[in-house]
Design a protein around this motif. Structure first.
Motif, short mmCIF file in Angstrom:
data_model
loop_
_atom_site.label_atom_id
_atom_site.label_comp_id
_atom_site.label_asym_id
_atom_site.label_seq_id
_atom_site.Cartn_x
_atom_site.Cartn_y
_atom_site.Cartn_z
N GLY A 68 19.02 45.66 5.88
CA GLY A 68 18.71 44.27 6.25
C GLY A 68 18.70 43.36 5.02
O GLY A 68 19.17 42.22 5.09
N HIS A 69 18.18 43.86 3.91
CA HIS A 69 18.24 43.08 2.67
C HIS A 69 19.69 42.90 2.22
O HIS A 69 20.08 41.82 1.77
CB HIS A 69 17.44 43.78 1.56
N GLY A 70 20.48 43.96 2.35
CA GLY A 70 21.90 43.86 2.00
C GLY A 70 22.61 42.81 2.84
O GLY A 70 23.46 42.07 2.35
N GLU A 71 22.25 42.74 4.12
CA GLU A 71 22.84 41.73 5.01
C GLU A 71 22.49 40.32 4.56
O GLU A 71 23.31 39.41 4.65
CB GLU A 71 22.41 41.96 6.46
N ASN A 72 21.26 40.13 4.07
CA ASN A 72 20.89 38.81 3.54
C ASN A 72 21.79 38.45 2.36
O ASN A 72 22.22 37.30 2.23
CB ASN A 72 19.42 38.78 3.11
N GLY A 73 22.07 39.42 1.50
CA GLY A 73 22.97 39.17 0.38
C GLY A 73 24.37 38.82 0.85
O GLY A 73 25.02 37.91 0.32
N LYS A 74 24.86 39.54 1.87
CA LYS A 74 26.20 39.26 2.41
C LYS A 74 26.26 37.86 3.01
O LYS A 74 27.24 37.12 2.79
CB LYS A 74 26.58 40.31 3.46
N LYS A 75 25.23 37.49 3.74
CA LYS A 75 25.19 36.15 4.31
C LYS A 75 25.16 35.09 3.22
O LYS A 75 25.84 34.06 3.32
CB LYS A 75 23.98 36.00 5.24
N ALA A 76 24.38 35.34 2.17
CA ALA A 76 24.32 34.38 1.06
C ALA A 76 25.70 34.19 0.43
O ALA A 76 26.11 33.06 0.17
CB ALA A 76 23.31 34.86 0.01
N ALA A 77 26.41 35.29 0.21
CA ALA A 77 27.75 35.20 -0.41
C ALA A 77 28.70 34.40 0.47
O ALA A 77 29.47 33.57 -0.03
CB ALA A 77 28.29 36.60 -0.67
N ILE A 78 28.65 34.62 1.77
CA ILE A 78 29.53 33.90 2.69
C ILE A 78 29.19 32.41 2.70
O ILE A 78 30.07 31.56 2.64
CB ILE A 78 29.45 34.50 4.11
N VAL A 79 27.90 32.10 2.76
CA VAL A 79 27.48 30.71 2.79
C VAL A 79 27.85 30.02 1.47
O VAL A 79 28.31 28.86 1.47
CB VAL A 79 25.97 30.59 3.08
N ILE A 80 27.68 30.72 0.36
CA ILE A 80 28.06 30.15 -0.93
C ILE A 80 29.55 29.83 -0.95
O ILE A 80 29.97 28.73 -1.33
CB ILE A 80 27.69 31.10 -2.09
N GLU A 81 30.34 30.79 -0.53
CA GLU A 81 31.78 30.56 -0.55
C GLU A 81 32.18 29.37 0.32
O GLU A 81 32.95 28.50 -0.11
CB GLU A 81 32.53 31.81 -0.10
N LYS A 82 31.66 29.32 1.53
CA LYS A 82 31.99 28.20 2.42
C LYS A 82 31.55 26.87 1.82
O LYS A 82 32.28 25.88 1.88
CB LYS A 82 31.34 28.41 3.79
N ALA A 83 30.36 26.85 1.24
CA ALA A 83 29.85 25.60 0.66
C ALA A 83 30.67 25.17 -0.55
O ALA A 83 30.98 23.98 -0.71
CB ALA A 83 28.38 25.77 0.28
N LEU A 84 31.03 26.12 -1.40
CA LEU A 84 31.78 25.75 -2.60
C LEU A 84 33.19 25.29 -2.27
O LEU A 84 33.74 24.42 -2.96
CB LEU A 84 31.81 26.91 -3.60
N LEU A 85 33.77 25.87 -1.23
CA LEU A 85 35.11 25.44 -0.84
C LEU A 85 35.13 24.01 -0.31
O LEU A 85 36.18 23.37 -0.28
CB LEU A 85 35.68 26.39 0.22
N LYS A 86 33.97 23.51 0.09
CA LYS A 86 33.86 22.14 0.60
C LYS A 86 33.51 21.12 -0.48
O LYS A 86 33.42 19.93 -0.19
CB LYS A 86 32.81 22.08 1.70
N VAL A 87 33.30 21.57 -1.71
CA VAL A 87 32.94 20.63 -2.77
C VAL A 87 34.10 19.67 -3.01
O VAL A 87 35.23 20.08 -3.25
CB VAL A 87 32.57 21.38 -4.07
N SER A 88 33.79 18.41 -2.92
CA SER A 88 34.82 17.38 -3.11
C SER A 88 35.09 17.18 -4.60
O SER A 88 34.25 17.52 -5.44
CB SER A 88 34.37 16.07 -2.47
N PRO A 89 36.24 16.64 -4.93
CA PRO A 89 36.53 16.34 -6.34
C PRO A 89 35.44 15.45 -6.93
O PRO A 89 34.87 14.60 -6.23
CB PRO A 89 37.87 15.62 -6.28
N GLN A 90 35.16 15.67 -8.19
CA GLN A 90 34.14 14.90 -8.90
C GLN A 90 34.83 14.05 -9.99
O GLN A 90 35.97 14.30 -10.35
CB GLN A 90 33.11 15.84 -9.53
N SER A 91 34.10 13.09 -10.51
CA SER A 91 34.70 12.20 -11.50
C SER A 91 34.96 12.88 -12.84
O SER A 91 35.77 12.40 -13.63
CB SER A 91 33.84 10.95 -11.68
#
Length: 182
Positions: A123-146
């Motif tokens: 169950g702890h491992g699953e939390n880590g897997k979910k965190a990695a997936i959420v991180i990846e999805k969130a970072l792929l949505k980062v818009s260009p910065q100045s």
């Protein structure tokens, strides 16, 4: 011509966003315990099992998310060009060394307890897997910065916040399950 270049850039960027997956590396480590009774086994886990500053545990799971990325600076902005998210999970579980020399009843009880312990740690491992997936999805949505410094700061801030959120979920999970009490 500018419209064509913008169209190609957009296709590349959309394709880049849709194809990445976190890489997961799971490791199962063990520590040795000996005993011929349930009480002896528990005492062994209490003595040689994983510890933190305040608690002793029968098993533990640690997970670490890392992210590597490439970026490109243009005239007025900096954007992400590549992303790799990795998850490393380390499970530490007891291994009963004199299992074969004990009676069948204790072996059966151990099997049930070990299964519950292993499932709790998973169950702890699953939390880590979910965190990695959420991180990846969130970072792929980062818009260009100045600037590229702003892009790096935004990426690291987002990823670290998600890690903190999932570490809190691990604490809630332990509280809810009483650390997988067996």
């Amino acid at each position: 011509m500018q419209k064509l270049l913008l169209f190609i850039f957009t296709l590349f960027f959309l394709n880049f966003n849709s194809c990445a997956l976190p890489k997961v590396n799971e490791n199962i480590l063990s520590y040795k315990i000996y005993g011929t009774t349930g009480h002896e086994l528990q005492n062994q886990m209490n003595t040689v099992g994983p510890k933190n500053r305040t608690h002793q545990f029968n098993a533990s799971t640690q997970w670490f998310v890392t992210w590597n990325y490439g970026y490109q600076s243009t005239k007025n902005s900096c954007h992400l060009t590549s992303l790799e998210v990795n998850l490393h999970i380390f499970y530490l579980l007891p291994i009963w060394m004199n299992y074969k020399n004990s009676h069948a009843g204790l072996q059966k009880r151990w099997g049930l307890c070990f299964k519950q312990l292993r499932n709790h740690e998973a169950g702890h491992g699953e939390n880590g897997k979910k965190a990695a997936i959420v991180i990846e999805k969130a970072l792929l949505k980062v818009s260009p910065q100045s600037s590229c410094d702003q892009l790096k700061t935004k990426i690291d801030t987002i990823a670290n916040q998600i890690i903190n959120d999932y570490l809190s979920k691990d604490l809630e999970y332990d509280k809810f399950t009483q650390h997988g009490r067996v």
